[in-house]
Design a protein around this motif. Structure first.
Motif: not given
Ligand SMILES: Nc1ncnc2c1ncn2[C@@H]1O[C@H](COP(=O)(O)OP(=O)(O)O)[C@@H](O)[C@H]1O
Ligand SMILES: [Mg+2]
Lengths: 388, 607
Positions: A21-47
């Motif tokens: 994962v590099s230089d990830l800036n992300l804000e997850i708001g209260d009550g949000e349903f946020m999906c991390l989407l991307g191909p396999s190996g892109c760093g979703k699980t790591t995040t």
């Protein structure tokens, strides 16, 4: 729970390895349903694991509201057991030696909740997820879908303010997956939990999320509502990753082919102020077919093609047309009026065009032009009309 | 997207370190890891280093001969063991014997075991299920059980004490049949045949019949199929079996001691034993080093072969099939062959031993000749013991020693195995994982007898705060534990790997601290692995001989050394009785372990 903020988060598993994962800036708001989407190996699980505290940062900072919970610069690390989050693993990770009830009960016990209250809570959650009849079974005696619900129940029992889900539906069959999607959406509404949901399945993300973060090779590509992502992809990667069949890309380097030259000519005419378009994207459902040029609206981009294949997909059809040797896919929802081998005209409205520059970034200036088309009465995607 | 990079250098070094420490020492994993590194460094690396030093330093009592001062560097021992006139007796002859015995044993066990493996896994031979277990039994018993049986049958006047059965029946077996190369080879072959059956059987079972079918359809005859499809694919298993049997023969002590000694047929292990017994520490160190080196080289070769064979693992596709060959008119003879092997490798030796303990005159089958005196009699007129073995206090003290020493060591190594597994899988410091994984595996490369020599070298005298341990139960426990670590840690690591991080992390996210996770999640789930990690070392420890023969003294006698001592007194009946007891414990222990852990005995029996 207040917002979760990731600032300049970096993660590399090995000193010499490229960043997961590099230089990830992300804000997850209260009550949000946020999906991390991307191909396999892109760093979703790591995040996700970094948010839970199961993976350490290599750089950057994670905060909940004003409270920093993980930061190299400040030397702060709140261990996972004190973050009060819930995490559902892709493998479910049910404890094989505990019954379903004990699995569900575990977190409450740890929190020293009184017995009566505990039972009530466990019963409620198990009932909501339809697993109360399995309470005395062991995880190995349940099917995949049931296990998945236990994994969810186990986390919901302690009513966490944040629920992290790592591809929880990927091991289920299609029908169950659909059911569980509805279930998750209901839980989200009912419990008011903030959900971060990892998936590589665009349909899952589209149907569930209030907000989607698309990742690729460890970097964030775009954050937005599902419609934003689909209708105004920030770059070619997002445009091509989201949508099935994928978006048609027409290269704009001169002298490439008939369709390139024709589209360049068209863009010059209809987007005169826009320069630097390197590629043109057309979504399959926005392309129409006409048997004669006279049937094509005057302001549409059109070109002669022949029908190479018609693939029924049950209720809709994918049609493959060729302009010389350039292949285009389009989808229709009525039985197609053309047949394989027929010469046709494909055409599309300028309001549905996606332009990308030579760095594959979206040419946002073109969106303003499109907004004008929409204002002039051209049929448009809902979010295209309100261009920035 | 916001693009303002914070370079890592901008973050203070101190904060970075603080973050690291916070994560690394937050949980006891790192501390336990450090403890294990120190422990196994001391129990495994240091003894071997000490042994190697012994081989190049002038030892006590050799000052005059080595023409150098005590503790100085010298090539004297290498010279003596490898190049001097006595080197022939010390090293070269034993090496030749070791090699010829090993290769003989490999040849026989491969051919016999290969055929049996095929019969068991790919044909319709009668009683395959029964044979599949029965033919493995020799591997559960101490190898020198067979040596004692052989000696009971074939003994001649070269050795004193009771006569052999054949001699009493009127036929005196010649020395070449009674002792030395031939019997040692046969016995080792019988002992390791199960090993081949297991290795080969596994490979054959995984072998997809469709591979043969495809060749057949393309026009290959049975012979072509055998040579071009089956053999190449079985080659890795074949090579692996060869190397592993060789490595095991290398450290084999008991059989050669029982059958080689009367005719001075030394192998490397017995030569090492003699050097230690005659206090030639330096030469012993050279011999032990040589055994170790050969062992390491051969197992490295095996590791390489295994890696090579990994390439084939995916061969068995989805519809993997294992079709049986109908033996037709050979069905009966094949079954008879398996039965014969069972009779020779299990029935005959055990019957011989049992009968020898209840017969007054060996080999005489008259009813009046049978007696229970050797078990429960009193006031006997024998050289060794004056009462039956079961009434002898020495037996019970040896029994108690065995249970105490082997039991304690096994419990320790079982627990250590799980701990090593935990740390290897979870340690935040990669170096610790790698070191522990390798160091705990190292004793596997070192034949037990060489390992014992290393322990003797380190613990014979007082060193720093550690008192001289020779003659105590502690040295046996430590040596056994270290010797069993390869199996214990392998079991622990694979159990932890299989468990994966997820269940524990799920508990962590749910709010459970380290200790809590250990008690409620990790240990309950790993209960089975823990039991296996204790039981399997216990079984292999109970029938182990080479460690004890070097490190035990009469007061720390265990069953194995006790029976060997009885044999030295030529009290055959008692020695045989003790060996029978060991065999029974090993056999039923293995069955119990198998039942408890629901594993196949094939998998865990390394020792
Ligand atoms: N424990 C690990 N050690 C080393 N590399 C890892 C580890 N986990 C993930 N990676 C690497 O990090 C990258 C991102 O992985 P991951 O976050 O699991 O991707 P995703 O969940 O999007 O499929 C991949 O290249 C993967 O190989
Ligand atoms: Mg993943």
């Amino acid at each position: 729970m207040p917002n979760i903020t990731l600032k300049h988060v970096n993660k590399s598993y090995d000193k010499n390895a490229t960043n997961a994962v590099s230089d990830l800036n992300l804000e997850i708001g209260d009550g949000e349903f946020m999906c991390l989407l991307g191909p396999s190996g892109c760093g979703k699980t790591t995040t996700l694991r970094m948010i839970a505290g199961l993976e350490n940062l290599t750089g950057g900072e994670i905060a909940v509201g004003d409270r920093v919970i993980d930061s190299i610069g400040k030397g702060v690390f709140v261990p996972p057991e004190q973050r009060g989050m819930g995490l559902v693993f892709q493998s479910y990770a049910l404890w094989p030696h505990l019954t379903i009830e004990k699995n569900t009960d575990f977190g409450l016990r740890l929190r020293k909740v009184p017995k009566a209250e505990r039972e009530e809570r466990v019963n409620l959650v198990m009932k909501k997820l339809g697993i109360e009849q399995y309470r005395d079974r062991y995880p190995s005696q349940l099917s995949g879908g049931q296990q998945q619900r236990v994994a969810l129940a186990r986390m919901l029992a302690v009513n966490p303010e944040v629920l992290l889900l790592d591809e929880p539906l990927s091991n289920l069959d299609a029908r169950l997956r659909l059911e569980m999607r509805t279930e998750l959406k209901r839980i989200h509404g009912e419990f008011g939990t903030t959900i971060v949901f990892v998936t590589h399945d665009q349909w899952e993300a589209m149907t569930l999320a209030t907000s989607i973060a698309v990742m690729h090779d460890g970097t964030l590509q775009q954050v937005g509502t599902p419609n934003d992502i689909y209708d105004r992809p920030a770059n070619r990667f997002v445009a091509e990753f989201v949508g099935s069949p994928p978006i048609n890309i027409i290269d704009q380097s001169p002298g490439n082919s008939r369709i390139t030259d024709a589209s360049r000519q068209y863009l010059k005419e209809y987007f005169p102020a826009i320069s630097g378009a390197d590629s043109l994207g057309l979504r399959p459902e926005n392309i129409k077919l006409a048997s004669q040029i006279s049937d094509v609206p005057a302001d549409h981009f059109a070109e002669e093609a022949f029908v190479a294949a018609i693939l029924p997909t049950g209720g809709s059809w994918i049609i493959e047309v060729m302009v010389d040797d350039h292949k285009l896919f389009l989808t229709v929802n009525e039985p197609p009026q053309v047949s394989v081998g027929q010469q046709v005209w494909f055409h599309t409205s300028p309001a549905f065009m996606h332009l990308f520059d030579s760095d594959d970034q979206r040419l946002t200036a073109a969106d303003d032009v499109i907004a004008e088309f929409c204002a002039a009465g051209e049929s448009c995607a809902p979010s295209a009309a309100k261009a920035s | 997207m916001i693009k303002e990079q914070v370079s890592p250098e901008e973050v203070g070094r101190w904060m970075r370190l603080r973050y690291r420490l916070k994560i690394g020492w937050r949980e006891p994993t790192a501390a336990i890891g450090l403890f294990l590194v120190l422990l196994f460094g001391y129990l495994i690396v240091v003894p071997i280093a000490s042994l190697l030093f012994d081989s190049v330093q002038v030892q006590f009592g050799d000052v005059r001969r080595a023409k150098a001062d005590l503790g100085e560097l010298t090539w004297y021992y290498f010279d003596r063991a490898l190049f001097s006139p006595v080197s022939k007796i010390l090293f070269w002859e034993p090496l030749r014997h070791t090699l010829s015995v090993s290769f003989g044993a490999i040849l026989v066990s491969l051919s016999v075991g290969g055929v049996l493996a095929w019969l068991l896994s790919r044909t319709d031979m009668f009683g395959r299920r029964w044979f599949a277990t029965a033919l493995i039994v020799p591997y559960m018993l101490p190898s020198w059980t067979f040596a004692l049986a052989w000696r009971t049958l074939f003994k001649n006047r070269t050795v004193g004490g009771q006569a052999g059965w054949f001699e009493n029946m009127g036929w005196t077996p010649p020395d070449w049949l009674a002792y030395g190369q031939l019997p040692i080879t046969i016995i080792l072959a019988l002992h390791y045949t199960p090993f081949v059956i297991l290795l080969f059987g596994n490979a054959l079972r995984r072998f997809d019949s469709q591979l043969e079918d495809s060749a057949r359809i393309l026009g290959a005859g049975p012979r072509t199929v055998a040579w071009q499809i089956i053999l190449p694919l079985m080659l890795p298993a074949l090579m692996s079996a060869t190397v592993l049997i060789f490595a095991k023969c290398l450290g084999e002590f008991g059989v050669s001691y029982v059958l080689g000694l009367p005719v001075n047929y030394d192998v490397l292990a017995t030569s090492l034993y003699r050097s230690i017994a005659s206090r030639q520490t330096g030469v012993a160190a050279v011999l032990a080093g040589a055994i170790m080196l050969i062992g390491i080289v051969s197992l490295l070769i095996d590791a390489r072969l295994v890696r090579e064979s990994r390439k084939f693992v995916t061969v068995g596709g989805k519809g993997s099939m294992n079709r049986q060959t109908a033996l037709g008119k050979f069905r009966m003879p094949a079954t008879a062959l398996a039965g014969l092997i069972f009779f020779l490798s299990v029935g005959l030796p055990l019957m011989t031993l049992l009968l020898s303990t209840i017969m007054q005159v060996p080999g005489q089958f008259a009813l009046s000749n049978f007696t229970l005196d050797y078990w429960i009699g009193s006031n006997l007129e024998t050289v060794g013991l004056s009462s039956g073995i079961l009434l002898s206090s020495e037996l019970w003290s040896a029994m108690w020693n065995t249970l105490r020493i082997v039991g304690f060591a096994s419990i320790c190594s079982g627990i250590m195995g799980i701990l090593v597994g935990y740390v290897v899988v979870r340690s935040p410091i990669k170096g610790v994982s790698i070191f522990l994984r390798q160091v705990t595996f190292f004793p596997y490369l070192v034949p037990g007898i060489a390992f014992a020599a290393a322990y003797l070298s380190l613990f014979a005298v007082e060193r720093g705060p550690i008192p001289a341990l020779y003659g105590t139960a502690a040295i046996l426990i430590l040596a056994l534990m270290a010797d069993q670590m390869p199996y214990a840690s392998r079991a622990g690591i694979s159990a932890m790997m299989q468990l994966g991080k997820d269940p524990e992390e799920a508990a962590q996210v749910a709010g459970a601290g380290w200790f809590r996770r250990m008690v409620t999640i990790v240990i309950p789930i790993q209960k089975g692995a823990l039991v296996a990690g204790v039981l399997l070392p216990f079984i292999s420890g109970i029938r182990g001989l080479s460690l004890f023969v070097i490190l035990a003294i009469p007061s720390t006698d265990v069953l194995t050394t006790f029976s060997l001592r009885l044999l030295d007194y030529n009290y055959t009946q008692a020695a045989n009785a003790v060996v029978l007891m060991i065999s029974a414990i090993a056999y039923f222990g293995t069955l119990a372990a198998q039942r408890l852990t629901k594993t196949n005995l094939a998998d865990g029996l390394g020792g």
